[in-house]
Design an enzyme around this catalytic site. Structure first.
Site, PDB file in Angstrom:
ATOM      1  N   ASP A   1       5.472  -8.501 -11.059  1.00 21.58           N
ATOM      2  CA  ASP A   1       4.680  -7.432 -10.606  1.00 21.58           C
ATOM      3  C   ASP A   1       3.782  -7.864  -9.373  1.00 21.58           C
ATOM      4  O   ASP A   1       3.603  -7.254  -8.416  1.00 21.58           O
ATOM      5  CB  ASP A   1       3.820  -6.821 -11.654  1.00 21.58           C
TER       6      ASP A   1
ATOM      7  N   ARG B   1       3.769  -0.886  -7.951  1.00 19.95           N
ATOM      8  CA  ARG B   1       5.144  -1.131  -7.709  1.00 19.95           C
ATOM      9  C   ARG B   1       6.016  -0.089  -8.743  1.00 19.95           C
ATOM     10  O   ARG B   1       5.554   0.268  -9.817  1.00 19.95           O
ATOM     11  CB  ARG B   1       5.838  -2.857  -8.055  1.00 19.95           C
TER      12      ARG B   1
END
Ligand code: GLA
Length: 389
Positions: free
Chosen positions: A176, A31
């Site tokens: 995350d 990400r």
């Protein structure tokens, strides 16, 4: 390599190593966080997107019971994990992200089947793009495929986060693992880390792009600075008499300034400001107001650099170059992304300027730091997927 090519590649690696085709192929993305840094463990908002970089696993049931064999097709290294007893920490180091997830499934009472696995990752390691969360969520997705039992994606993210806490020793927040599990193609994820409510914010305008600029300075969260920041935030919340900094206002902080150290005050100032900036930036994205979003990104970087002190020289250099290119050159905003102390910057840019901006940042960064940066654009990708199985 796009996901389809990567899947074919890992399947071929599995075939080469184990002598038969895999039964399952699963992937989970890394990400980049557009804004909302060091807010997740303060119950605030974050706005990440999944990137087109993945941890990917090809697997089949193993004939020998009681263990999972994993072949890292990139580093040509193997790990064997005993699953006949509660899974514990072990070697090699990277296997702990996998071990942590296996332990999480065992704790949920899931009987884990013996597996043979080939694995690869295109998420840069130590680049602050959540290579570890991608590996954790990928493992959890493989276990879903192999057991035929899916778990709620929020539960899955929390299980992966616990693996990071207990097996990698990083007291990370929930961002995350959430984005890796819940990302959606063409969207950013606005996550309220207190209620865990999510909103998919569309980000598919063809006129803008997000550039990831890897400083190639390794970021290391295990070093203790991350835990230190977390503790400072808790201290600030305690002094302010609130459950977390999510509940504090800038006014409250100013009034209580004399009651805390200057450092703790600055940490809290970043977090309180960043939570607000994230909400405003999400609104800017909904309205395609790119210059405004860009300003919030620059403000976020300044606070991370000056108040939160998690930037580094190289990240600052990238942001300086972006500011010099400026709006005229096609840059709306730029900031460090992820935990900090190295890793990547994210820049919001005009799509038709991507090539020129990439060239300019690469050249200027090399000239000022002597380091080659790695720069790539990514569309918002989908979260974890079962590709075959
Ligand atoms: C790391 C952690 C996340 C988050 C960021 C900072 O990536 O894993 O939980 O705290 O740092 O925003």
């Amino acid at each position: 390599m796009n996901l389809k090519e990567l899947a074919a590649h890992v399947a071929a690696e599995f075939q080469k190593h184990y002598g038969r085709p895999p039964r399952w192929i699963v992937a989970a993305p890394g990400r980049v966080n557009v804004i909302g840094e060091h807010t997740d463990y303060n119950d605030g908002f974050v706005l990440p997107m999944a990137i087109e970089r993945y941890a990917i696993m090809a697997a089949d049931a193993a004939s020998a019971p009681g263990k999972i064999s994993i072949y890292d097709a990139h580093f040509k290294e193997s790990a064997t994990i005993d699953i006949s007893a509660p899974v514990t920490k072990g070697q090699p180091k990277w296997s702990n992200y996998i071990r942590g997830v296996l332990a999480g499934f065992q704790n949920r009472g899931v009987k884990i089947p013996a597996l043979e696995v080939a694995f690869m990752s295109t998420v840069p390691l130590g680049g602050g793009l959540s290579s570890s969360a991608a590996l954790e969520v990928c493992t959890a997705t493989l276990l879903e495929a192999a057991t035929g039992k899916t778990i709620d994606p929020v539960e899955k993210a929390l299980l992966a986060q616990k693996a990071e806490h207990d097996f990698a020793g990083v007291p990370c927040g929930i961002m995350d693992q959430f984005i890796s599990a819940l990302g959606r193609e063409g969207h950013l994820l606005l996550l309220d880390c207190r209620t865990r409510q999510t909103e998919l914010v569309p980000m598919s305008a063809p006129s803008v792009a997000l550039l990831v600029i890897n400083t190639n300075v390794k970021h290391e969260l295990g070093s203790g600075e991350y835990a230190k920041r977390r503790a400072e935030c808790e201290q600030a919340a305690k002094i302010l008499g609130v459950a977390s900094l999510r509940d504090a206002t800038a006014d409250q902080l100013e009034k209580a300034k004399g009651k805390m150290s200057e450092v703790v005050y600055r940490r809290a100032r970043h977090v309180i400001g960043e939570i607000e900036r994230t909400v405003h930036a999400a609104e800017g994205i909904r309205q395609s107001n790119w210059p405004t979003v860009g300003q919030f990104m620059y403000a976020s970087h300044a606070a991370l650099r000056d108040d939160y002190e998690v930037s580094c020289k190289e990240l600052d250099v990238v942001v300086e170059i972006a500011e010099e290119i400026g709006f005229r050159g096609g840059v709306y905003g730029c900031r460090m992304t992820g935990g900090g102390f190295g890793g990547c910057c994210v820049a919001l840019v005009k799509a038709d300027s991507v090539a020129a901006i990439t060239k300019k940042i690469a050249a200027d960064y090399k000239a000022r730091t002597g380091i080659e940066a790695a720069i790539f654009a990514s569309r918002p990708a989908a979260g974890a997927t079962i590709i075959k199985g």
